[in-house]
Design a protein around this motif. Structure first.
Motif, short mmCIF file in Angstrom:
data_model
loop_
_atom_site.label_atom_id
_atom_site.label_comp_id
_atom_site.label_asym_id
_atom_site.label_seq_id
_atom_site.Cartn_x
_atom_site.Cartn_y
_atom_site.Cartn_z
N PRO A 158 34.37 33.94 26.01
CA PRO A 158 35.71 33.62 25.49
C PRO A 158 36.63 34.83 25.39
O PRO A 158 37.83 34.67 25.21
N LYS A 159 36.09 36.03 25.57
CA LYS A 159 36.91 37.25 25.43
C LYS A 159 37.27 37.86 26.77
O LYS A 159 37.99 38.85 26.81
N ARG A 160 36.76 37.29 27.83
CA ARG A 160 37.02 37.85 29.15
C ARG A 160 38.26 37.19 29.77
O ARG A 160 38.37 35.98 29.79
N ARG A 161 39.17 38.03 30.26
CA ARG A 161 40.37 37.52 30.89
C ARG A 161 40.24 37.66 32.41
O ARG A 161 39.78 38.68 32.91
N ALA A 162 40.66 36.61 33.12
CA ALA A 162 40.66 36.64 34.59
C ALA A 162 41.68 35.64 35.08
O ALA A 162 42.17 34.78 34.33
N GLU A 163 42.02 35.76 36.34
CA GLU A 163 42.97 34.82 36.94
C GLU A 163 42.32 33.43 37.08
O GLU A 163 41.10 33.32 37.19
N PRO A 164 43.14 32.35 37.10
CA PRO A 164 42.57 31.00 37.26
C PRO A 164 41.70 30.85 38.51
O PRO A 164 40.66 30.19 38.47
N GLU A 165 42.12 31.47 39.61
CA GLU A 165 41.34 31.37 40.84
C GLU A 165 39.97 32.05 40.70
O GLU A 165 38.97 31.59 41.27
N GLN A 166 39.94 33.15 39.91
CA GLN A 166 38.67 33.84 39.69
C GLN A 166 37.74 33.01 38.79
O GLN A 166 36.53 32.94 39.04
N TRP A 167 38.32 32.40 37.74
CA TRP A 167 37.51 31.53 36.90
C TRP A 167 36.97 30.34 37.68
O TRP A 167 35.82 29.93 37.50
N ALA A 168 37.81 29.78 38.53
CA ALA A 168 37.36 28.63 39.34
C ALA A 168 36.20 29.03 40.24
O ALA A 168 35.22 28.28 40.38
N LEU A 193 33.76 28.47 52.35
CA LEU A 193 34.54 27.33 51.87
C LEU A 193 35.97 27.75 51.53
O LEU A 193 36.85 26.89 51.43
N LYS A 194 36.21 29.06 51.34
CA LYS A 194 37.52 29.61 50.98
C LYS A 194 38.01 29.02 49.68
O LYS A 194 39.14 28.56 49.55
N PHE A 195 37.12 29.04 48.70
CA PHE A 195 37.43 28.48 47.39
C PHE A 195 37.55 29.59 46.37
O PHE A 195 36.66 30.44 46.24
N GLY A 196 38.66 29.60 45.61
CA GLY A 196 38.86 30.57 44.56
C GLY A 196 39.11 31.98 45.06
O GLY A 196 39.35 32.22 46.25
N ALA A 197 39.01 32.92 44.12
CA ALA A 197 39.26 34.33 44.43
C ALA A 197 38.10 35.17 43.92
O ALA A 197 37.44 34.83 42.94
N PHE A 198 37.87 36.31 44.59
CA PHE A 198 36.79 37.21 44.19
C PHE A 198 37.09 37.80 42.82
O PHE A 198 38.22 38.13 42.49
N TRP A 199 36.07 37.95 41.99
CA TRP A 199 36.19 38.65 40.71
C TRP A 199 35.48 40.00 40.77
O TRP A 199 35.50 40.76 39.82
N TYR A 200 34.88 40.32 41.91
CA TYR A 200 34.11 41.55 42.07
C TYR A 200 34.77 42.39 43.17
O TYR A 200 35.60 41.92 43.95
N ASP A 201 34.39 43.66 43.23
CA ASP A 201 34.88 44.58 44.25
C ASP A 201 33.86 44.68 45.37
O ASP A 201 32.65 44.57 45.15
N GLY A 202 34.34 44.92 46.56
CA GLY A 202 33.44 45.09 47.69
C GLY A 202 33.28 43.80 48.48
O GLY A 202 33.74 42.72 48.09
N ALA A 203 32.59 43.94 49.61
CA ALA A 203 32.38 42.80 50.51
C ALA A 203 30.91 42.41 50.54
O ALA A 203 30.02 43.21 50.19
N LEU A 204 30.67 41.18 50.97
CA LEU A 204 29.30 40.71 51.06
C LEU A 204 28.57 41.40 52.20
O LEU A 204 29.15 41.63 53.27
N PRO A 205 27.32 41.75 52.01
CA PRO A 205 26.55 42.36 53.10
C PRO A 205 26.28 41.34 54.22
O PRO A 205 26.35 40.14 54.02
#
Length: 578
Positions: free
Chosen positions: A43-53, A92-104
């Motif tokens: 409940p204390k973490r803030r993120a964009e709606p796309e990241q939460w989704a 699927l191109k759903f939502g937005a990344f909440w992490y840094d970097g790319a998938l291996p």
């Protein structure tokens, strides 16, 4: 965003999302999934709606892909699952990344990736870390053993919910490609109606045997209605053309298809009207055994757990199964139909008198045409017993009065008439001077041509039943040259009315008695009467509320109202007035 996506709708509506500040939530992450069907959010973490989704969809896929497995290295297994899910969501191109970097590169399925991580050193594993929705300190898959508040969610088949979401996403994508809808969103109407409406549409479009039946039925999924009517899973009202599905009972697409086919066959085969004098619940159980056997052989859906099924009844008709189970009623009355224990899923009712459709004719026509289309299009295997029943329904049952007339024909052979001048007939107007012979019947042929009528005149007998029965007897007697019948009225005692002409039986008989019902004295009176032939048949008219009747080898028959049962096994024929 998660709820409106067709892929996640079914999963989302079966998890429980918590944002309890006093719960052990991820301190530096967004959310995590627990094995008891919960998603715990920070409940204390803030993120964009796309990241939460994206994070919530990530946790949902842990359930859908069944990642809650016991592994020797849970952290590495969690890491492998996170990578596979993120690869899936990226494609699927759903939502937005909440992490840094790319998938291996080289991400395939969880098991292979888990085995690869086991063989890597610590430095190489760092490339695969950082994709957990719970942060770096704790995994986002939590095996919850202490919480019992949502224990029932552990029994959900998450992979089937995920499969239903994939199917819904494909359908939605097809609608987008065809221009029917603008975006890839879940159809709230389709989702809220669960699998029942999709199953109904499948019958209409892809299963011609029951397509017309399904199109004619109204689907009712109201939980409160089902609760009020004590419907655990499903029930059907053939008279109202309504099928009831309890939406609170968990069934997957294949099981709901089986259940709906079960109820459609109950209605189409007229099991509600065919039970006649039989016990309604035991007849329902016998029909369930037959239908479930057929549907299992046909491969229509998947039989739900607990459905009535027994290999010993394979190949038997409902009537034959009823004759077996009625000998052990204490056991079979404890069984449960799709409606519940001791309750039949065939709901009684009468057709609306203002309806323009004859249900019997509609069901016969719909099944006959469905069978023809099914066989022509080769839509699947049909058991021989089902085919025989459908074809038998195409021939309406013989009315009771016709059956009674045939019984009279068997008892009284037509008399051959001869012409005689002993009693000339009327002369023709064209030749009044020429006498012509008349048709005559010899007195020898008329001797002994009679039958006995034992009439139940107790208080439970309805006047309409008495009038219909006596009228039919009188008309058949006159048509078959029966000069008189011996009539005995029975209630608590027997009243001998003597021999009566057919017209007297129909119109001028005054019924005596109206007490209890003991028919045996009336039968004994006829057997002991010296003026009653030994080979004359006896017709017993009763409503079934009587004592046991024993006849000593004499030809006899019973005339009872529709739905009545005799308190003994009759040896003679039984005609049921409809």
């Amino acid at each position: 965003m998660v709820e409106t996506h067709p892929l996640f709708y079914a999963l989302w509506h079966n998890v429980y999302v918590r944002r309890d500040e006093y719960y052990k939530y991820p301190t530096d992450g967004l959310c995590l999934a627990t094995s008891d069907g919960c998603i715990i959010c920070n409940p204390k973490r803030r993120a964009e709606p796309e990241q939460w989704a994206r994070a919530l969809a990530h946790c949902l896929l842990h359930f859908g892909m069944e990642h809650f497995k016991d592994k020797e290295h849970p952290a590495l297994w969690n890491m492998a699952c996170d990578l596979v899910i993120e690869k899936f969501l990226s494609d699927l191109k759903f939502g937005a990344f909440w992490y840094d970097g790319a998938l291996p590169a080289g991400i395939n399925d969880e098991e292979r990736l888990y085995q690869r991580l086991l063989n890597m050193n610590l430095k190489d594993k760092s490339e695969y870390a950082g994709f957990s929705t719970a942060g770096d300190k704790i995994p986002d898959i939590l095996y919850e053993n202490e919480s019992q508040s949502h224990w029932y969610r552990k029994t959900l088949q998450w992979h089937k919910l995920f499969a239903a979401g994939l199917s819904a996403a494909v359908r939605s994508a097809v609608r987008v490609a065809s221009g029917e809808q603008m975006s890839l969103t879940a159809d709230p109407n389709e989702s809220s109606r669960s699998a029942a409406h999709r199953a109904k549409q499948w019958f209409i479009s892809s299963y011609p045997l029951l397509g017309a039946i399904a199109a004619n039925f109204k689907l009712i999924e109201d939980y409160q209605i089902c609760q009020r009517m004590q419907i655990t899973i499903a029930a059907v009202s053939p008279a109202l053309s309504e099928i009831y599905i309890n939406s609170s009972y968990r069934l997957d697409d294949e099981e709901i298809r089986f259940v709906m086919a079960h109820e459609f066959l109950h209605a189409a085969l007229r099991h509600d009207a065919r039970h006649e004098w039989r016990d309604a619940f035991l007849w329902n159980v016998a029909c369930d055994y037959v239908i479930n056997q057929w549907l299992t052989e046909m491969g229509v859906g998947e039989r739900p757990a607990g459905s009535l099924y027994d290999e010993q009844f394979k190949g038997l008709s409902a009537e034959a199964i009823y004759d077996r189970i009625v000998t052990d009623m204490r056991v079979y009355r404890k069984l449960a139909t799709l409606r519940g224990i001791g309750l039949g899923d065939i709901l009684p009712g009468e057709q609306n008198p203002s309806s323009d459709v004859d249900l019997d004719a509609f069901y016969r026509r719909a099944l006959a045409q469905g069978l023809s289309y099914h066989q022509e299009q080769r839509r699947g295997y049909l058991p021989e017993g089902l085919i025989e029943e459908i074809r038998a329904l195409s021939h309406p049952p013989i009315p009771w009065d016709v059956e009674l007339a045939r019984w009279f024909d068997d008892q009284f052979v037509p008399i051959e008439k001869t012409r005689s001048y002993a009693r000339p007939s009327r002369r023709q107007s064209s030749s009044p001077d020429i006498p012509r012979p008349n048709w005559t019947i010899s007195q020898a042929a008329m001797d002994g041509r009679t039958f006995g009528v034992v009439l139940d005149t107790s208080g439970s007998m309805e006047r309409g039943l008495l009038a219909a029965a006596l009228g039919a007897i009188a008309s058949y007697s006159a048509a078959r040259d029966v000069p008189a019948a011996r009539v005995v009225f029975c209630d608590a005692d027997a009243y001998d009315a003597g021999y009566m002409k057919p017209e007297d039986i129909a119109g001028t008989v005054k019924v005596k008695g109206r007490g209890g019902t003991i028919l045996q004295p009336g039968v004994d009176l006829l057997d002991s009467a010296e003026d009653f032939p030994d080979d004359a048949p006896i017709l017993i008219i009763t409503d079934g509320y009587c004592d046991k009747v024993a006849l000593r080898g004499r030809e006899h028959a019973f005339l009872v109202p529709q739905g009545a049962t005799l308190p003994f096994v009759p040896k003679g024929k039984v005609f049921r007035m409809r």
